[in-house]
Design a protein around this motif. Structure first.
Motif, PDB file in Angstrom:
ATOM      1  N   UNK A  75      24.586 -15.727   8.806  1.00  0.00           N
ATOM      2  CA  UNK A  75      23.673 -16.141   7.752  1.00  0.00           C
ATOM      3  C   UNK A  75      23.083 -15.313   6.912  1.00  0.00           C
ATOM      4  N   UNK A  76      22.721 -15.776   5.732  1.00  0.00           N
ATOM      5  CA  UNK A  76      22.032 -15.150   4.707  1.00  0.00           C
ATOM      6  C   UNK A  76      20.639 -15.672   4.216  1.00  0.00           C
ATOM      7  N   UNK A  77      19.560 -14.967   4.370  1.00  0.00           N
ATOM      8  CA  UNK A  77      18.286 -15.549   3.920  1.00  0.00           C
ATOM      9  C   UNK A  77      17.865 -15.152   2.695  1.00  0.00           C
ATOM     10  N   UNK A  78      17.677 -15.888   1.700  1.00  0.00           N
ATOM     11  CA  UNK A  78      17.090 -15.498   0.495  1.00  0.00           C
ATOM     12  C   UNK A  78      15.882 -16.226   0.105  1.00  0.00           C
ATOM     13  N   UNK A  79      14.840 -15.153  -0.236  1.00  0.00           N
ATOM     14  CA  UNK A  79      13.603 -15.667  -0.580  1.00  0.00           C
ATOM     15  C   UNK A  79      13.416 -15.002  -2.023  1.00  0.00           C
ATOM     16  N   UNK A  80      12.536 -15.975  -2.482  1.00  0.00           N
ATOM     17  CA  UNK A  80      12.119 -15.627  -4.001  1.00  0.00           C
ATOM     18  C   UNK A  80      10.629 -16.108  -4.082  1.00  0.00           C
ATOM     19  N   UNK A 112      29.468 -12.017  -0.368  1.00  0.00           N
ATOM     20  CA  UNK A 112      29.632 -11.441   1.007  1.00  0.00           C
ATOM     21  C   UNK A 112      30.643 -12.546   1.706  1.00  0.00           C
ATOM     22  N   UNK A 113      31.224 -13.483   0.931  1.00  0.00           N
ATOM     23  CA  UNK A 113      32.393 -14.327   1.637  1.00  0.00           C
ATOM     24  C   UNK A 113      31.402 -15.390   2.466  1.00  0.00           C
ATOM     25  N   UNK A 114      30.376 -16.068   1.938  1.00  0.00           N
ATOM     26  CA  UNK A 114      29.637 -16.947   2.640  1.00  0.00           C
ATOM     27  C   UNK A 114      30.018 -18.229   2.084  1.00  0.00           C
TER      28      UNK A 114
END
Length: 268
Positions: A75-80, A112-114
């Protein structure tokens, strides 16, 4: 990416106000770190098909967890978050924070191919904690305590947030003794990794708590659920648990099942 973190900054501008600086963070789910909206129990679900949280405070912040098999932790965690120290953002700018986060997640997913299957938000949920009678809950406490539970344990009220697919959820049930309550918390993805790590490293901090975990698919990983009676038993002189183990286990089971269902995790 490995287990590293990437950063960038952007500006959100409103029609009637100046720009507000936003800071974006990208990190793999296996980084064992959660922050901002991802770990904030007062954040509402992002909605629109995303596993994510949004907190519309004085400095709004958002978090989205994207399934991504090629990255550590799947997984990828995206924070803003809004970094400018201002009193209040316009409604338009608050919505920009959510859109900036989800669009950044979509672009990172392509890179990233997600998989990023959520939709573009058209609104944000600015609901704060709501206090209701235990048997009339509609959010994160819904279905946790039956009328029979409420009567036997003399549960007074419940404090809850809107229910959805937030990365950290909480339900608080008020007990009859002054200042005593039951706190139920659910953690997903990096939030679960972080909380599990901290509890194992500092076991004294969760003495008397009831914990369990359950596997979910993709980036949600192994979800972590916890019931704490506050003040914690033995944390203060004379503080003892007034809720029996079987009652605690029943409340935790109900909370876990409802939360797992919302997040699309397997339910026994």
């Amino acid at each position: 990416m490995g287990r590293a973190t990437e950063f960038c900054s952007a500006w959100a501008r409103g029609e009637e106000s100046g720009g507000v600086q936003l800071e974006l963070t990208l990190r793999p789910a296996a980084a064992h770190r959660a922050s901002g909206a991802a770990e904030n129990t007062g954040a509402a679900p992002t909605g629109y098909g995303w596993n994510g949280s949004f907190h519309a405070g004085l400095q709004p912040e958002a978090a989205v967890l994207v399934d991504c098999a090629p990255l550590p932790g799947k997984g990828l965690l995206v924070l803003a978050s809004a970094r400018e120290d201002i009193r209040e953002l316009s409604a338009e700018q608050v919505l920009h924070v959510a859109r900036f986060t989800t669009e950044s997640a979509r672009r990172a997913a392509d890179r990233f191919g997600c998989e990023a299957t959520g939709q573009r938000p058209s609104t944000v949920d600015r609901t704060a904690w709501q206090t209701r009678p235990v048997t009339r809950t509609t959010g994160t406490c819904r279905g946790v305590a039956t009328p029979r539970d409420a009567a036997r344990l003399r549960l007074m009220t419940a404090s809850e947030m809107p229910a959805g697919r937030a990365l950290t959820e909480e339900c608080s049930l008020k007990l009859p003794a002054e200042g005593h309550r039951i706190r139920l918390t659910a953690y997903y993805g990096p939030s679960a990794l972080q909380e599990t790590y901290l509890d194992k490293r500092y076991p004294g901090s969760v003495k008397g708590a009831d914990m369990r975990s359950h596997p979910c698919e993709g980036a949600l990983g192994r979800a972590y659920f916890k019931l704490e009676q506050l003040p914690m038993p033995d944390s203060e002189k004379g503080a003892r648990s007034s809720v029996r183990l079987d009652d605690r286990q029943r409340l935790l089971t109900a909370f876990e099942a409802a939360s797992r269902t919302r997040h699309g995790c397997p339910v026994d």
